[in-house]
Design a protein around this motif. Structure first.
Motif, mmCIF file in Angstrom:
data_model
loop_
_atom_site.group_PDB
_atom_site.id
_atom_site.type_symbol
_atom_site.label_atom_id
_atom_site.label_comp_id
_atom_site.label_asym_id
_atom_site.label_seq_id
_atom_site.Cartn_x
_atom_site.Cartn_y
_atom_site.Cartn_z
ATOM 1 N N TYR A 320 0.880 -1.168 0.000
ATOM 2 C CA TYR A 320 0.000 0.000 0.000
ATOM 3 C C TYR A 320 0.916 1.216 0.000
ATOM 4 C CZ TYR A 320 -2.881 3.823 1.678
ATOM 5 O OH TYR A 320 -3.486 5.042 1.811
ATOM 6 N N ILE A 321 0.859 2.024 -1.046
ATOM 7 C CA ILE A 321 1.717 3.197 -1.195
ATOM 8 C C ILE A 321 0.828 4.429 -1.334
ATOM 9 C CG2 ILE A 321 3.500 4.325 -2.599
ATOM 10 C CD1 ILE A 321 4.285 1.486 -3.561
ATOM 11 N N ASP A 322 1.110 5.483 -0.591
ATOM 12 C CA ASP A 322 0.333 6.715 -0.755
ATOM 13 C C ASP A 322 1.221 7.929 -0.570
ATOM 14 O OD1 ASP A 322 0.583 7.482 1.955
ATOM 15 O OD2 ASP A 322 -1.353 6.656 2.529
ATOM 16 N N ASN A 323 0.691 9.079 -0.915
ATOM 17 C CA ASN A 323 1.402 10.336 -0.676
ATOM 18 C C ASN A 323 0.442 11.505 -0.842
ATOM 19 O OD1 ASN A 323 2.009 9.439 -3.657
ATOM 20 N ND2 ASN A 323 2.211 11.673 -3.694
ATOM 21 N N GLY A 324 0.860 12.649 -0.322
ATOM 22 C CA GLY A 324 0.104 13.881 -0.478
ATOM 23 C C GLY A 324 0.573 14.633 -1.706
ATOM 24 N N GLY A 325 0.212 15.930 -1.785
ATOM 25 C CA GLY A 325 0.579 16.699 -2.961
ATOM 26 C C GLY A 325 1.085 18.089 -2.671
ATOM 27 N N VAL A 326 1.406 18.372 -1.401
ATOM 28 C CA VAL A 326 1.765 19.730 -1.008
ATOM 29 C C VAL A 326 3.171 19.752 -0.411
ATOM 30 C CG1 VAL A 326 1.117 21.707 0.424
ATOM 31 C CG2 VAL A 326 -0.667 20.250 -0.550
ATOM 32 N N GLU A 327 3.946 20.769 -0.759
ATOM 33 C CA GLU A 327 5.261 21.051 -0.167
ATOM 34 C C GLU A 327 6.197 19.853 -0.326
ATOM 35 O OE1 GLU A 327 3.595 24.314 3.043
ATOM 36 O OE2 GLU A 327 4.136 22.338 3.768
ATOM 37 N N LEU A 328 6.685 19.278 0.765
ATOM 38 C CA LEU A 328 7.656 18.190 0.666
ATOM 39 C C LEU A 328 7.115 17.011 -0.140
ATOM 40 C CD1 LEU A 328 10.345 16.894 1.416
ATOM 41 C CD2 LEU A 328 9.341 16.189 3.598
ATOM 42 N N GLU A 329 5.816 16.804 -0.089
ATOM 43 C CA GLU A 329 5.219 15.709 -0.852
ATOM 44 C C GLU A 329 5.493 15.853 -2.350
ATOM 45 O OE1 GLU A 329 3.124 13.040 0.622
ATOM 46 O OE2 GLU A 329 4.328 13.780 2.282
ATOM 47 N N GLU A 330 5.561 17.093 -2.839
ATOM 48 C CA GLU A 330 5.876 17.321 -4.247
ATOM 49 C C GLU A 330 7.267 16.811 -4.587
ATOM 50 O OE1 GLU A 330 4.182 21.200 -6.033
ATOM 51 O OE2 GLU A 330 4.647 21.711 -3.942
ATOM 52 N N GLN A 331 8.207 16.977 -3.662
ATOM 53 C CA GLN A 331 9.572 16.521 -3.918
ATOM 54 C C GLN A 331 9.683 15.002 -3.880
ATOM 55 O OE1 GLN A 331 12.583 18.483 -1.636
ATOM 56 N NE2 GLN A 331 11.864 20.527 -2.124
ATOM 57 N N LEU A 332 8.812 14.349 -3.115
ATOM 58 C CA LEU A 332 8.835 12.889 -3.049
ATOM 59 C C LEU A 332 8.184 12.240 -4.274
ATOM 60 C CD1 LEU A 332 7.800 12.428 0.696
ATOM 61 C CD2 LEU A 332 10.090 12.136 -0.268
ATOM 62 N N GLN A 333 7.342 13.002 -4.977
ATOM 63 C CA GLN A 333 6.540 12.436 -6.066
ATOM 64 C C GLN A 333 7.365 11.781 -7.173
ATOM 65 O OE1 GLN A 333 2.799 12.643 -6.109
ATOM 66 N NE2 GLN A 333 3.454 10.853 -7.264
ATOM 67 N N LYS A 363 -0.441 17.357 3.389
ATOM 68 C CA LYS A 363 0.947 17.691 3.672
ATOM 69 C C LYS A 363 1.666 16.478 4.264
ATOM 70 C CE LYS A 363 0.292 22.662 4.431
ATOM 71 N NZ LYS A 363 0.559 23.808 5.345
ATOM 72 N N HIS A 364 2.942 16.665 4.515
ATOM 73 C CA HIS A 364 3.811 15.632 5.070
ATOM 74 C C HIS A 364 3.728 15.733 6.595
ATOM 75 C CE1 HIS A 364 7.081 12.821 4.090
ATOM 76 N NE2 HIS A 364 7.699 13.252 5.182
ATOM 77 N N PHE A 365 2.681 15.107 7.180
ATOM 78 C CA PHE A 365 2.464 15.315 8.606
ATOM 79 C C PHE A 365 1.674 14.154 9.204
ATOM 80 C CE2 PHE A 365 0.601 17.722 12.306
ATOM 81 C CZ PHE A 365 1.816 18.006 12.920
ATOM 82 N N GLU A 366 1.834 13.967 10.520
ATOM 83 C CA GLU A 366 1.209 12.849 11.226
ATOM 84 C C GLU A 366 -0.300 12.771 11.001
ATOM 85 O OE1 GLU A 366 4.976 11.954 12.537
ATOM 86 O OE2 GLU A 366 4.071 13.914 12.250
ATOM 87 N N SER A 367 -0.980 13.902 11.100
ATOM 88 C CA SER A 367 -2.438 13.882 10.966
ATOM 89 C C SER A 367 -2.868 13.409 9.581
ATOM 90 C CB SER A 367 -3.016 15.270 11.265
ATOM 91 O OG SER A 367 -2.465 16.244 10.386
ATOM 92 N N ALA A 368 -2.084 13.727 8.548
ATOM 93 C CA ALA A 368 -2.408 13.282 7.186
ATOM 94 C C ALA A 368 -2.254 11.771 7.062
ATOM 95 C CB ALA A 368 -1.520 13.994 6.169
ATOM 96 N N TRP A 369 -1.204 11.227 7.669
ATOM 97 C CA TRP A 369 -1.010 9.770 7.615
ATOM 98 C C TRP A 369 -2.085 9.054 8.430
ATOM 99 C CZ3 TRP A 369 4.394 11.676 9.056
ATOM 100 C CH2 TRP A 369 5.046 12.137 7.908
ATOM 101 N N GLY A 370 -2.458 9.632 9.564
ATOM 102 C CA GLY A 370 -3.522 9.041 10.355
ATOM 103 C C GLY A 370 -4.841 9.021 9.608
ATOM 104 N N LYS A 371 -5.085 10.054 8.827
ATOM 105 C CA LYS A 371 -6.334 10.134 8.047
ATOM 106 C C LYS A 371 -6.405 9.041 6.998
ATOM 107 C CE LYS A 371 -8.948 13.346 5.105
ATOM 108 N NZ LYS A 371 -8.926 14.705 4.469
ATOM 109 N N ARG A 372 -5.251 8.657 6.440
ATOM 110 C CA ARG A 372 -5.235 7.637 5.392
ATOM 111 C C ARG A 372 -5.092 6.214 5.945
ATOM 112 N NH1 ARG A 372 -1.831 11.726 2.786
ATOM 113 N NH2 ARG A 372 0.064 10.459 2.952
ATOM 114 N N MET A 373 -4.843 6.092 7.253
ATOM 115 C CA MET A 373 -4.628 4.766 7.833
ATOM 116 C C MET A 373 -5.836 3.841 7.728
ATOM 117 S SD MET A 373 -2.631 2.580 9.165
ATOM 118 C CE MET A 373 -1.150 3.485 9.622
#
Length: 384
Positions: A320-333, A363-373
């Motif tokens: 299972y792979i996911d990511n966001g689209g803002v700030e640091l997430e853009e660099q990981l894309q 964004k690259h943050f705990e709450s975002a990962w918790g939301k997708r868990m």
């Protein structure tokens, strides 16, 4: 002694190389205004770059330059999005808002030399746990300083037990091993005062019979987190620690289903990288991995090449792979895109062997990962 032509040419090439490196350097100056601190206060800056201590809260000290002002200058060789925070030496004393809750990460996109100015008027108190809100749902068991080796210091494990674990003594459970254990269950131990709420999420999904009951093991990180969670000597040592120390300990202590079919690992950012690595290199142990906002290929990290170089048969693993689209997430894309393409080239099918989810606004943050868990858990551990 007269210099020969080859020697002069070598000196000229070295000079050009030095000039090119100097031209590519980006000098970033941080100027902090923090009124109210005592004259003896020591202020630190930390963030997502080696020059900022790789999130070590008491490693990079700032220089006091006047009443209520501190500064620090760093040099970057490549453009990047910097995320950073200020502390008084520990996460228990990081910059806070007026309510005492930790401030969100400061960010700055570095494409050339620049200076940034920030102001902090409140700090968390190391003696108080009041600023953070929330608690623990279910039963947590703490194991201190488990295992050690020449490269891997001992660390604490936090084990979350599913509902009715103590009542049904005959039942055995699948296990999910998560990295960055401090940030999973309890906001009071989380690095940023915000946890993933894995306990609340798993408890709700289990009670609603959306996922099967599972045991969740949080493996706490250390100051060597970046080296342990990415390719290299310490990354290999950390994988060995998880496989040969942590898992046997958990299997001998709890009623687990030890087979690979029932064993998964997961994490975010570099933790997502090491989760992928563990499943890829040890499919006999882990059949599934949750890789949230993984750093597959960025700066000095590159695990895409390792997967591309693999010539063996298809591995029995699911990602299972996911990511966001803002700030640091853009660099990981770009690295995530390359890894997904590489998996396709190796015969792994989307929807069958891996799932990719993108939240463009996250964004690259705990709450975002918790939301997708919740979605990740439902894919890995669907109710029978």
């Amino acid at each position: 002694m007269t210099k020969t032509l080859p020697t002069l040419l070598l000196l000229w090439l070295c000079s050009l190389s030095a000039l090119a490196q100097a031209a590519s350097e980006k000098v970033v100056g941080f100027l902090l205004h923090a009124p109210g601190l005592p004259d003896t206060a020591q202020v630190y800056i930390t963030g997502n770059a080696p020059a900022l201590g790789n999130w070590s809260p008491g490693k990079v000290q700032m220089e006091r330059t006047g009443p209520d002002t501190w500064q620090k200058e760093i040099v970057l060789l490549e453009p990047m999005l910097l995320e950073y925070k200020y502390t008084l030496g520990s996460w228990e004393q990081e910059a806070a808002d007026s309510t005492g809750s930790p401030l969100r990460n400061f960010t700055v996109k570095v494409e050339s030399s620049l200076q940034v100015k920030n102001k902090v008027t409140n700090w968390r108190s190391g003696d108080s746990k009041e600023p953070v809100k929330g608690g623990v749902t279910g039963e947590l068991v703490y194991h201190e300083k488990v295992g050690k080796s020449a490269l891997i210091p001992p660390r604490d494990l936090v084990v979350w037990l599913p509902p009715n674990y103590e009542q049904d003594k005959k039942k055995h459970y699948p296990v999910l091993y998560l990295h960055d254990g401090q940030n999973l269950f309890d906001p009071n131990t989380s690095s940023f005062g915000v946890d993933w709420r894995v306990d609340e999420t798993a408890d709700s999904l289990i009670r609603n019979k959306t996922i099967e009951p599972i045991i969740i093991v949080g493996i706490n990180n250390t100051p060597d987190r970046m080296q342990e969670y990415t390719p290299g000597e310490k990354g290999a040592a950390y994988m060995d620690y998880v496989v040969n120390t942590v898992k046997p300990f958990i299997d001998s202590t709890y009623r687990t289903r030890p087979g690979a079919k029932y064993t998964a690992t997961g994490g975010s950012s570099a933790g997502g990288t090491i989760a992928f690595m563990l499943a890829w290199e040890h499919p006999e142990i882990f059949s599934k991995a949750i890789c949230m906002s993984p750093a597959f290929k960025i700066q000095d990290i590159d695990y895409v090449d390792d997967v591309q170089a693999y010539k063996g048969k298809k591995k029995p693993v699911y990602f299972y792979i996911d990511n966001g689209g803002v700030e640091l997430e853009e660099q990981l894309q770009p690295g995530i895109d390359e890894m997904l393409q590489t998996l396709k080239q190796k015969g792994y099918r989307e929807g069958k062997d891996y799932t990719w989810v993108k939240d463009d606004k996250a964004k690259h943050f705990e709450s975002a990962w918790g939301k997708r868990m919740p979605q990740a858990l439902q894919l890995l551990f669907p109710a029978k």
